[in-house]
Write an enzyme that holds these catalytic residues in place. Structure first.
Site, PDB file in Angstrom:
ATOM      1  N   ARG A 104     -25.247  -7.493  -6.940  1.00 13.52           N
ATOM      2  CA  ARG A 104     -24.867  -8.430  -7.992  1.00 13.52           C
ATOM      3  C   ARG A 104     -23.646  -7.881  -8.724  1.00 13.52           C
ATOM      4  NH1 ARG A 104     -29.004 -10.363 -12.653  1.00 13.52           N
ATOM      5  NH2 ARG A 104     -28.571  -8.268 -13.399  1.00 13.52           N
ATOM      6  N   THR A 108     -19.768 -11.112 -13.114  1.00 12.01           N
ATOM      7  CA  THR A 108     -20.039 -12.537 -12.854  1.00 12.01           C
ATOM      8  C   THR A 108     -21.530 -12.796 -12.660  1.00 12.01           C
ATOM      9  OG1 THR A 108     -19.873 -12.244 -10.477  1.00 12.01           O
ATOM     10  CG2 THR A 108     -17.819 -12.764 -11.649  1.00 12.01           C
ATOM     11  N   ASP A 200     -33.442  -1.507 -14.100  1.00  7.86           N
ATOM     12  CA  ASP A 200     -32.785  -1.721 -12.806  1.00  7.86           C
ATOM     13  C   ASP A 200     -33.687  -1.164 -11.698  1.00  7.86           C
ATOM     14  OD1 ASP A 200     -29.534  -1.882 -11.658  1.00  7.86           O
ATOM     15  OD2 ASP A 200     -31.121  -1.014 -10.415  1.00  7.86           O
TER      16      ASP A 200
HETATM   17  C1  PRP Z   1     -30.938  -6.373  -8.235  1.00 15.28           C
HETATM   18  C2  PRP Z   1     -32.272  -6.796  -7.655  1.00 15.28           C
HETATM   19  C3  PRP Z   1     -31.930  -8.114  -7.035  1.00 15.28           C
HETATM   20  C4  PRP Z   1     -30.909  -8.678  -7.988  1.00 15.28           C
HETATM   21  C5  PRP Z   1     -31.597  -9.687  -8.841  1.00 15.28           C
HETATM   22  O1  PRP Z   1     -30.136  -5.842  -7.240  1.00 15.28           O
HETATM   23  O2  PRP Z   1     -32.808  -5.874  -6.749  1.00 15.28           O
HETATM   24  O3  PRP Z   1     -31.400  -8.003  -5.727  1.00 15.28           O
HETATM   25  O4  PRP Z   1     -30.431  -7.584  -8.771  1.00 15.28           O
HETATM   26  O5  PRP Z   1     -30.700 -10.341  -9.638  1.00 15.28           O
HETATM   27  P1  PRP Z   1     -30.382 -11.891  -9.496  1.00 15.28           P
HETATM   28  O6  PRP Z   1     -31.678 -12.616  -9.333  1.00 15.28           O
HETATM   29  O7  PRP Z   1     -29.701 -12.198 -10.798  1.00 15.28           O
HETATM   30  O8  PRP Z   1     -29.448 -12.067  -8.324  1.00 15.28           O
HETATM   31  P2  PRP Z   1     -28.695  -5.225  -7.519  1.00 15.28           P
HETATM   32  O9  PRP Z   1     -27.650  -6.267  -7.355  1.00 15.28           O
HETATM   33  O10 PRP Z   1     -28.710  -4.482  -8.817  1.00 15.28           O
HETATM   34  O11 PRP Z   1     -28.519  -4.251  -6.297  1.00 15.28           O
HETATM   35  P3  PRP Z   1     -29.347  -2.939  -5.865  1.00 15.28           P
HETATM   36  O12 PRP Z   1     -30.667  -3.426  -5.294  1.00 15.28           O
HETATM   37  O13 PRP Z   1     -28.465  -2.349  -4.839  1.00 15.28           O
HETATM   38  O14 PRP Z   1     -29.540  -2.073  -7.073  1.00 15.28           O
HETATM   39  N1  URA Z   2     -31.901  -6.563 -11.302  1.00 14.09           N
HETATM   40  C1  URA Z   2     -32.714  -5.550 -11.691  1.00 14.09           C
HETATM   41  O1  URA Z   2     -32.828  -4.521 -11.006  1.00 14.09           O
HETATM   42  N2  URA Z   2     -33.382  -5.689 -12.849  1.00 14.09           N
HETATM   43  C2  URA Z   2     -33.283  -6.784 -13.609  1.00 14.09           C
HETATM   44  O2  URA Z   2     -33.942  -6.854 -14.673  1.00 14.09           O
HETATM   45  C3  URA Z   2     -32.435  -7.824 -13.187  1.00 14.09           C
HETATM   46  C4  URA Z   2     -31.766  -7.686 -12.021  1.00 14.09           C
END
Ligand code: PRP
Ligand code: URA
Length: 209
Positions: A104, A108, A200
């Site tokens: 993500r 944005t 996170d």
């Molecule tokens: C986090 C989580 C989801 C996403 C959720 O991943 O594991 O994939 O955010 O957010 P959304 O519903 O608003 O799209 P992140 O993009 O932080 O990546 P990561 O798993 O590599 O930490």
């Molecule tokens: N991604 C995460 O890992 N945690 C949140 O709360 C939202 C998005």
């Protein structure tokens, strides 16, 4: 009919408390997430097809049921999705596993794809898509769009936590996809984090905070 199932179980509640606790170190977080996934898997896999066959017990032959060929498939939305897929593989070692790299964009909040490796014959398999966090829903929707492009028809989504905003977005984009989650939280904050949430998920699994 609502497509959302909140998996209401005392052990899930107990383990979620440990996962939410800011003081939980990442080795414990990783272990408890795996244990929680075993419990979530019970309900999430209830729809799986089985085929009839026979098995010879030490006493006699009987009709018995097994997973079909090709076997179901687990798809992890990297990287945090691996935290759920590890536990799902424990209870379903026969499953093929695919990975979709989505991150993500912090400005944005839109997902950006950086990797895609999926099992063969995915269009014939039942698919469980996994990501611990359904926040805005952007990552899950992008993942399902990609899987639909590849011909996937039979699909459910599993998360550990969901925000109402993400559930609504996902139901609007893909109203046919069943959503399973361990808890439905209150809301998102201005940075797209789930409240009260657990922070996170990727950082908490891998100790990268
Ligand atoms: C986090 C989580 C989801 C996403 C959720 O991943 O594991 O994939 O955010 O957010 P959304 O519903 O608003 O799209 P992140 O993009 O932080 O990546 P990561 O798993 O590599 O930490
Ligand atoms: N991604 C995460 O890992 N945690 C949140 O709360 C939202 C998005």
């Amino acid at each position: 009919m609502s497509t959302l199932t909140v998996i209401d179980h005392p052990l899930v509640k107990h383990k979620l408390t440990i996962l939410r606790d800011v003081a939980t170190p990442f080795p414990t977080f990783r272990r408890v997430l795996r244990e929680t996934t075993w419990l979530l898997a019970y309900e999430t896999t209830r729809h799986l097809r089985v085929e009839s066959g026979t098995v010879e017990t030490p006493l006699e032959e009987m009709t018995a049921h097994s997973l079909p060929n090709p076997a179901p498939c687990l798809i992890s939305i990297l990287r945090a999705g691996n935290g759920l897929v590890d536990g799902l593989m424990d209870v379903m070692p026969e499953a093929a596993v695919g990975h979709l790299g989505l991150v993500r964009n912090p400005k944005t909040l839109l997902p950006e794809e950086y990797y895609c490796k999926l099992p063969s014959e995915i269009e014939k398999r039942q698919v469980i898509l996994a990501d611990p966090m359904l926040a805005t829903g952007g990552s899950t929707i992008a993942a399902i769009d990609r899987l639909r492009e590849k011909g996937v028809r039979n699909l459910v989504f599993l998360s550990l936590l969901a925000a109402p905003e993400g559930v609504e977005a996902l139901q609007s984009a893909h109203p046919e996809v069943p959503i399973f989650t361990g808890a439905l939280d209150r809301e998102l904050n201005e940075k797209g984090y789930i409240l009260p949430g657990l922070g996170d998920a990727g950082d908490r699994i891998y100790g990268t905070e």
